[in-house]
Design an enzyme around this catalytic site. Sequence first.
Site, PDB file in Angstrom:
ATOM      1  N   GLU A 166     -11.202   3.424   6.190  1.00  0.00           N
ATOM      2  CA  GLU A 166     -10.205   4.302   6.818  1.00  0.00           C
ATOM      3  C   GLU A 166     -10.977   5.415   7.528  1.00  0.00           C
ATOM      4  OE1 GLU A 166      -6.341   7.094   5.672  1.00  0.00           O
ATOM      5  OE2 GLU A 166      -7.857   6.672   4.146  1.00  0.00           O
TER       6      GLU A 166
ATOM      7  N   ASP B 183       1.916   3.947   2.928  1.00  0.00           N
ATOM      8  CA  ASP B 183       0.899   4.821   2.352  1.00  0.00           C
ATOM      9  C   ASP B 183       1.516   5.987   1.566  1.00  0.00           C
ATOM     10  OD1 ASP B 183      -1.638   5.680   1.719  1.00  0.00           O
ATOM     11  OD2 ASP B 183      -2.249   6.158   3.758  1.00  0.00           O
ATOM     12  N   ASP B 184       1.759   7.116   2.243  1.00  0.00           N
ATOM     13  CA  ASP B 184       2.374   8.304   1.636  1.00  0.00           C
ATOM     14  C   ASP B 184       3.542   8.725   2.530  1.00  0.00           C
ATOM     15  OD1 ASP B 184       0.324   9.156  -0.591  1.00  0.00           O
ATOM     16  OD2 ASP B 184      -0.884   8.731   1.178  1.00  0.00           O
TER      17      ASP B 184
ATOM     18  N   HIS C  37       0.864  -1.189   0.000  1.00  0.00           N
ATOM     19  CA  HIS C  37       0.000   0.000   0.000  1.00  0.00           C
ATOM     20  C   HIS C  37       0.893   1.230   0.000  1.00  0.00           C
ATOM     21  CE1 HIS C  37      -3.779   2.102   1.913  1.00  0.00           C
ATOM     22  NE2 HIS C  37      -3.098   2.933   1.141  1.00  0.00           N
TER      23      HIS C  37
ATOM     24  N   HIS D 172       1.472   4.915  -2.367  1.00  0.00           N
ATOM     25  CA  HIS D 172       1.153   5.830  -3.463  1.00  0.00           C
ATOM     26  C   HIS D 172       2.444   6.503  -3.901  1.00  0.00           C
ATOM     27  CE1 HIS D 172      -3.163   5.421  -2.610  1.00  0.00           C
ATOM     28  NE2 HIS D 172      -2.778   5.364  -1.349  1.00  0.00           N
TER      29      HIS D 172
END
Length: 338
Positions: free
Chosen positions: A203, A281-282, A20, A22
């Site tokens: 989320e 994630d980020d 996961h 980005h």
Amino acid sequence: MDSKDTLLQLSKTMPKTELHLHIEGTFEAEQMFAIAQRNQVPLKYQSVEALKAAYQFTNLQDFLDLYYQGMSVLLHEVDFYDLTMAYLTKVHEENVVHVEIFFDPQGHLSRGVAFETQITGIYRALQDAQQQWGMSFKLIMSFLRHLSEESAFETLELAKPFLNWIDGVGLDSSELGHPPEKFLRVFEACQALGLKVTAHAGEEGPPEYVWQAIEQIKVDRIDHGNRALEDEKLVAVIKEQELTLTVCPLSNLKLCVVNDMTDHPIKDMLALGLKATVNSDDPAYFGGYMQANYNALINDSDINKAELYQLAVNGITGSWMDQELKYQHLDTLKSLFS
């Protein structure tokens, strides 16, 4: 009982997977500023230091504003290559052996950047990492849920010449008000093309969104899934179908999905028999890459050796990598933890 130092060392040496991530969320301030200057794209920040200060946002909207500002400097194939390679270099140093990364084509198409420009730069970096370090990968094209179903279909058409590079499709961006069922027909079309399917659900959105992802979209995996724990029947279904949850601890903390890392539900997920995994994630915006997420769990959530091992196992078995590779990494894990 194993010490935190022992667990931290194990977490560093064990083979890790990231499911996961980005790629646009890996944009470090220094690189964003450099590419902006290279492409002569004006930023509203006059220095790297001013840009770094903006990374200390306190809410989702401020993050999204910065996120899209960063995307605006990506114009050429080399920009997408450099962004992706910078991320891959970082996680290779953290012993990440397999990555499954999202990219958001609609966010670039709206700025006039061709689909081919985006995917060629990203894919070339992934191939180079595989050749240099043996890092395996899958590429996931994500639809932006705040945009229309029509826009998603248009993007899918643009993607068709590159389907041999794309392994799956996802659904991200603002969750509330944009349930998975909004994109039911798009995902049906993707599955007919042989693509794997995942979706951000649970989320900030309610358990109902997770139900929709499972029953209507028929996802192969669930991104986040935290709020699924509010529904016992839903937990039972996720467990029965052995659906992997791609959990993002530091992201959850930064976006106030949890108030404190000691409150993070990942231990509860494991105790319930759910296939929780650790992801970043980020990471440029949310406080760190894979190792930082493991460090936070070990230091603040008190996960034990068995839980650490299970998280790593879940990351391998929940990935879309070849079965033979899974066995190799699982053997390495087992010998490390024995």
